[in-house]
Design a protein around this motif. Structure first.
Motif: not given
Length: 221
Positions: A46-65
């Motif tokens: 679940p901690i690894q999953l949380l890391s992925g969710v945070i990085l998805v948000a980061a890439y979304a903010s930078a528009h990096l599909s």
């Protein structure tokens, strides 16, 4: 300001390099997941999953599909690994996660799958430049990370060797890409990997020795 926008903001600058909040938080959480994996804690997933969710948000903010797609795959493997370890704990008499060495057949399949995966992903990243700034190193790290997670989910000691090979490329790539914090985290990853490898190696050897003694005892009886 939304949380997604905040994750893309600069946290601080170090040695002339910009460190953003998502880079710092996401990779710190990922490091914690790796340390929990060393301890064979089911919370690693679940901690690894949380890391992925945070990085998805980061890439979304930078528009990096491309980055979003990669992290969604990591999240998917995290969910699968979490389920595998839950099942492993139920099947174990003491409720712990058993670890072992991979068979030669499993090693061959892992190496072939990783090589073919890297060629396929690297070719995709090259054909679609918007997905990655460094197609082949990025493909190597991405596929190597997925391979390591699959090994971890199956309780294979080779999990640590896969992470070690990822680190060899990940450290210089992170620094050359201006992700100073990621580079530093990869250095710490290396230390955790060495200790985790030692722990899982000793546990796997003990399990193998016990199985050999049991087989010998059965043959003599």
């Amino acid at each position: 300001m939304s949380a997604v926008q905040w994750l893309g903001d600069e946290a601080f600058s170090a040695l002339g390099q910009r460190v953003i909040w998502s880079d710092m938080i996401g990779n710190s959480v990922g490091l914690l997941a790796l340390a929990l994996g060393w301890r064979r804690s089911i919370w690693s997933w679940p901690i690894q999953l949380l890391s992925g969710v945070i990085l998805v948000a980061a890439y979304a903010s930078a528009h990096l599909s491309g980055g979003i797609g990669k992290q969604l795959l990591v999240i998917g493997v995290s969910l699968w690994g979490w389920r595998q370890w839950q099942r492993g704990r139920r099947d174990a008499q003491d409720g712990s996660i058993a670890v072992r060495f991979a068979t030669w057949r499993e090693r061959g399949a892992l190496l072939a799958g990783t090589a073919l995966g890297t060629l396929a992903v690297g070719g995709l990243f090259t054909a679609v430049p918007d997905l990655s700034w460094n197609p082949w190193p990025d493909a190597y790290i991405f596929v190597g990370t997925l391979a390591a997670m699959v090994c971890q989910a199956r309780g294979l000691t080779e999990f640590w060797f896969a992470w070690l090979l990822v680190d060899v490329v990940g450290v210089p790539l992170a620094f050359s890409s201006g992700l100073a914090f990621s580079g530093l985290v990869y250095v710490v990853y290396f230390v955790v990997v060495v200790w985790g490898m030692r722990d899982w190696w000793l546990r796997s050897r003990a399990l193998t020795s016990a199985a050999e003694r049991a087989a010998l005892g059965g043959a003599l009886s």
